[in-house]
Design an enzyme around this catalytic site. Structure first.
Site, short mmCIF file in Angstrom:
data_model
loop_
_atom_site.label_atom_id
_atom_site.label_comp_id
_atom_site.label_asym_id
_atom_site.label_seq_id
_atom_site.Cartn_x
_atom_site.Cartn_y
_atom_site.Cartn_z
N ASN A 9 39.84 26.04 41.45
CA ASN A 9 40.60 27.16 41.13
C ASN A 9 41.06 27.66 42.49
O ASN A 9 40.23 28.31 43.00
CB ASN A 9 39.75 28.00 40.19
CG ASN A 9 40.56 29.29 40.13
OD1 ASN A 9 41.59 29.61 40.18
ND2 ASN A 9 39.64 30.36 39.31
N LYS A 11 42.98 30.29 42.65
CA LYS A 11 43.17 31.90 42.67
C LYS A 11 44.62 32.08 43.34
O LYS A 11 45.35 31.47 43.27
CB LYS A 11 41.82 32.53 43.14
CG LYS A 11 40.45 31.73 42.53
CD LYS A 11 39.40 32.76 42.55
CE LYS A 11 38.25 32.33 41.88
NZ LYS A 11 36.76 33.11 42.31
N HIS A 95 38.92 33.56 32.52
CA HIS A 95 38.14 33.55 33.52
C HIS A 95 37.74 35.22 33.93
O HIS A 95 38.47 36.11 33.56
CB HIS A 95 39.10 33.42 34.86
CG HIS A 95 38.36 33.06 36.06
ND1 HIS A 95 37.89 34.21 36.88
CD2 HIS A 95 37.81 32.14 36.85
CE1 HIS A 95 37.18 33.88 38.16
NE2 HIS A 95 37.28 32.40 38.01
N GLU A 97 37.54 36.92 36.22
CA GLU A 97 38.66 38.10 36.90
C GLU A 97 39.33 38.55 35.98
O GLU A 97 39.87 39.57 36.29
CB GLU A 97 39.04 37.34 38.22
CG GLU A 97 38.07 37.10 39.32
CD GLU A 97 38.25 35.94 40.21
OE1 GLU A 97 39.32 35.19 40.23
OE2 GLU A 97 37.07 35.62 40.91
N GLU A 167 30.50 30.42 34.22
CA GLU A 167 30.58 31.09 35.47
C GLU A 167 29.78 32.47 35.60
O GLU A 167 30.51 33.45 35.00
CB GLU A 167 31.97 31.26 35.88
CG GLU A 167 32.75 30.04 35.88
CD GLU A 167 33.77 30.06 36.82
OE1 GLU A 167 34.03 29.33 37.91
OE2 GLU A 167 34.82 31.09 36.69
N GLY A 173 32.25 33.84 44.13
CA GLY A 173 32.45 34.56 45.35
C GLY A 173 31.44 35.32 46.15
O GLY A 173 31.82 36.20 47.11
N SER A 213 30.16 29.99 43.45
CA SER A 213 29.67 29.54 44.69
C SER A 213 29.29 28.46 44.83
O SER A 213 28.12 27.88 45.67
CB SER A 213 28.35 30.63 45.22
OG SER A 213 28.94 31.93 45.24
P1 13P Z 1 33.65 30.56 44.03
O1 13P Z 1 33.27 29.35 44.11
O2 13P Z 1 34.31 31.27 45.12
O3 13P Z 1 32.35 31.10 43.85
O4 13P Z 1 34.49 31.15 42.81
C1 13P Z 1 33.93 30.50 41.53
C2 13P Z 1 35.19 30.62 40.37
O5 13P Z 1 35.50 31.77 40.07
C3 13P Z 1 36.04 29.49 40.09
O6 13P Z 1 36.96 29.97 39.04
#
Ligand code: 13P
Length: 253
Positions: A9, A11, A95, A97, A167, A173, A213
């Site tokens: 992803n 982002k 997601h 976010e 997740e 992150g 992560s």
């Molecule tokens: P990270 O791998 O940066 O922690 O992000 C995970 C994520 O949100 C994938 O959709």
């Protein structure tokens, strides 16, 4: 029986030129990997150019979101139909976010899941608890609600194109990955829930990815867990070398 999936992803990162360059580095680095379904999800504006770069490779294209109507007066939105037209095979929905920053709810995620199933696109359906929910003992209730409401009215047949991504919000992150055991515990719970909502065969066939992560240094342990079928990778998917190492994971025997 479940083909592992490693999905990146991206982002809100990378211009079209940067995205195509990452895609071409990546296709070279994973060319010999035939056992894993490898997927990348660039921003909307880079999709069709990245699709051209990925053509003929073993890396598939995904979008990071969609709007659940095929067309109409929905300024600023993009439909499953148009994402398919741009070369996508999958779309990420739900997601954390989007849930936290863009007011996405289980109901809106469910509309997207139904629209994607009807539009013939694969779905990467994200769920996950916050740290507070985990620490106050609400984790399993939260996950049950997200799965039940998010996948409401999807048929057993439609579930064949759904991939679940667990997740945990506290692991995204943060560099704080779930332990192998924490991931396995939740994945096994989700599989049990799918058996309850659908049937044993659907539960056994549905891929459940872990996200939060994931790095070259922790993927092997995670992929050794029986119910972890892959990873949804954020930060580490932005570097071809790291993402390729993740896709070329080596679970312990
Ligand atoms: P990270 O791998 O940066 O922690 O992000 C995970 C994520 O949100 C994938 O959709």
């Amino acid at each position: 029986m479940r083909t592992p999936m490693i999905a990146g992803n991206w982002k809100l990162h990378k211009t079209i030129a940067e995205a195509t360059s990452l895609a071409s580095e990546l296709t070279a680095a994973v060319a010999s990997n035939q056992n894993v379904e490898i997927v990348v999800a660039p921003v909307y504006t880079a999709l069709s150019k990245v699709a051209e770069t990925l053509a003929g490779s073993n890396v598939k294209l995904a979008a990071q979101n969609c709007y659940p109507e095929p067309q109409g007066a929905f300024t600023g939105e993009v439909s499953p139909l148009l994402l398919k037209d741009a070369g996508c095979e999958y779309v990420i929905i739900g997601h954390s976010e989007r849930r936290q920053l863009f007011a996405e709810t289980d109901e809106s995620v469910n509309k997207k899941a139904l629209a994607l199933a009807e539009g013939g696109l694969g779905t990467i359906f994200c769920i996950g608890e916050t740290l507070e929910e985990r620490e106050t003992g609400k984790m399993f209730d939260v996950l049950r609600q997200q799965v039940t409401a998010g996948l409401k009215n999807l048929t057993t047949e439609q579930m064949k194109t759904v991939v679940v991504a667990y997740e945990p919000v506290w692991a995204i992150g943060t560099g704080k990955v779930a332990t192998d055991e924490q991931a396995q515990e939740v994945h096994s719970f989700i599989r049990g829930l799918l058996a309850e909502l659908y049937d044993a065969q659907t539960a056994a066939a549905t891929r459940i990815l872990y996200g939060g992560s994931v790095k070259p240094g922790n993927v092997d342990g995670l992929m050794t867990q029986p119910d972890v079928d892959g990873a949804l990778v954020g930060g580490a998917s932005l570097k071809a070398e790291d993402f390729a190492r993740i896709a070329n994971f080596e679970p312990a025997a």
